[in-house]
Scaffold this motif. Sequence first.
Motif, PDB file in Angstrom:
ATOM      1  N   SER A  57      -4.907  -6.368 -39.733  1.00  0.00           N
ATOM      2  CA  SER A  57      -5.180  -7.550 -40.557  1.00  0.00           C
ATOM      3  C   SER A  57      -4.869  -8.799 -39.752  1.00  0.00           C
ATOM      4  O   SER A  57      -4.022  -8.794 -38.855  1.00  0.00           O
ATOM      5  N   VAL A  58      -5.578  -9.888 -40.096  1.00  0.00           N
ATOM      6  CA  VAL A  58      -5.412 -11.168 -39.412  1.00  0.00           C
ATOM      7  C   VAL A  58      -5.074 -12.222 -40.462  1.00  0.00           C
ATOM      8  O   VAL A  58      -5.719 -12.285 -41.516  1.00  0.00           O
ATOM      9  N   PHE A  72      -2.333 -17.503 -35.297  1.00  0.00           N
ATOM     10  CA  PHE A  72      -2.783 -16.370 -36.092  1.00  0.00           C
ATOM     11  C   PHE A  72      -1.802 -15.208 -35.898  1.00  0.00           C
ATOM     12  O   PHE A  72      -1.374 -14.932 -34.769  1.00  0.00           O
ATOM     13  N   ASP A  73      -1.466 -14.489 -36.970  1.00  0.00           N
ATOM     14  CA  ASP A  73      -0.690 -13.259 -36.894  1.00  0.00           C
ATOM     15  C   ASP A  73      -1.651 -12.078 -37.005  1.00  0.00           C
ATOM     16  O   ASP A  73      -2.436 -11.991 -37.951  1.00  0.00           O
ATOM     17  N   ILE A  74      -1.573 -11.153 -36.020  1.00  0.00           N
ATOM     18  CA  ILE A  74      -2.376  -9.932 -36.037  1.00  0.00           C
ATOM     19  C   ILE A  74      -1.415  -8.778 -36.285  1.00  0.00           C
ATOM     20  O   ILE A  74      -0.487  -8.552 -35.495  1.00  0.00           O
ATOM     21  N   THR A  75      -1.618  -8.040 -37.365  1.00  0.00           N
ATOM     22  CA  THR A  75      -0.626  -7.061 -37.824  1.00  0.00           C
ATOM     23  C   THR A  75      -1.257  -5.694 -38.029  1.00  0.00           C
ATOM     24  O   THR A  75      -2.342  -5.582 -38.626  1.00  0.00           O
ATOM     25  N   PRO A  79       3.736   0.742 -36.653  1.00  0.00           N
ATOM     26  CA  PRO A  79       3.913   0.577 -35.203  1.00  0.00           C
ATOM     27  C   PRO A  79       3.124   1.635 -34.431  1.00  0.00           C
ATOM     28  O   PRO A  79       2.829   2.715 -34.944  1.00  0.00           O
ATOM     29  N   VAL A  80       2.780   1.322 -33.189  1.00  0.00           N
ATOM     30  CA  VAL A  80       2.109   2.294 -32.323  1.00  0.00           C
ATOM     31  C   VAL A  80       3.042   3.468 -32.077  1.00  0.00           C
ATOM     32  O   VAL A  80       4.216   3.304 -31.729  1.00  0.00           O
ATOM     33  N   SER A 120       3.958  -3.652 -33.837  1.00  0.00           N
ATOM     34  CA  SER A 120       3.005  -3.708 -34.942  1.00  0.00           C
ATOM     35  C   SER A 120       2.506  -5.124 -35.220  1.00  0.00           C
ATOM     36  O   SER A 120       1.620  -5.307 -36.047  1.00  0.00           O
ATOM     37  N   THR A 121       3.070  -6.153 -34.559  1.00  0.00           N
ATOM     38  CA  THR A 121       2.658  -7.532 -34.818  1.00  0.00           C
ATOM     39  C   THR A 121       2.521  -8.289 -33.508  1.00  0.00           C
ATOM     40  O   THR A 121       3.374  -8.187 -32.624  1.00  0.00           O
TER      41      THR A 121
END
Length: 309
Positions: A57-58, A72-75, A79-80, A120-121
């Motif tokens: 999500s952005v 912008f936060d990319i989430t 977590p990987v 994750s972010t």
Amino acid sequence: MGMKKGDKNMLPNNKKSGLHIPKTSRRWKISLTVFLSLLFSFLFFAPTAQALNYTVSVSNPTVNESAGTVTFDITLNQPVDINDDPLTLNYSTSDGTATAASGDYVSVPLTDLTFNWGESTKTVDVTINDDAVPEADETFYLNVALTMCGGGLGCTVTPALAQGQATIIDDDNHAPTDIALDNSSVAENSAVGTLVGNLSSTDPDSGDTFTYSIQTVGVPFQISGSRLEVGGSIDYETTPSYTITIRTTDAGGLSFDKDFTIDVTNVNEAPTDIALDNSSVAENSAVGTLVGNLSSTDPDSGDTFTYSI
């Protein structure tokens, strides 16, 4: 060939079969059996690793134009995984009502963004430009897509293209562009404080507030708040109209001037004097003999009069 007396270790331990199995060979046989058993269990009974499903999500940030940067936060929804390879996405900007060509923001070409194990972010900064142009709030977009996903477990990412919208608020102070006066005439001899008309301003900045002032000296008017009022003696016969300059100043100190013509309307004023050009007559004069001519003084130029005794 005979067997020597000291060679009894060479005798078979199974006299019937005549086969001799050394103790070392028996230990290898047991170890091989255990290894094959473990391998069989791993291949047929070990749980199967599942591919990871990521959702990206952005954020939709809103900033003032003067901020200089929008973030912008990319989430990811998780977590990987440590058993997977790093996850690589790419991002780029695209125009909305804000355009890179007009200098509203600095466009970002296709750029990789890698999420390593446990992450994750991520954040992406885009430069925005401040200007003094009066304009509505504007938008542009950050588009995020999958580049590489795989490794030990494999993975999928949804949606295929995620998008965030940035809103740029035009927070510049702009000067007023107009002044309106809802009435521009007043009767002569009106008292000080009499309302002439109400002032209002046009300004690109919604919600701005204004103060008003008269820039012309020596005129019989005054301002109270947004009211243009009579501020002194006004007489139609002396000055039937005035041209005055009014200034509006917004909360940020920017101003706009405009000229207005204020008409003074005539009212019927009473005569102020009577004159008789002769005041004597001979005795026994006949009826209708002229004694003298009457005239009147009146503030209203051109007025006519009737006389009575």
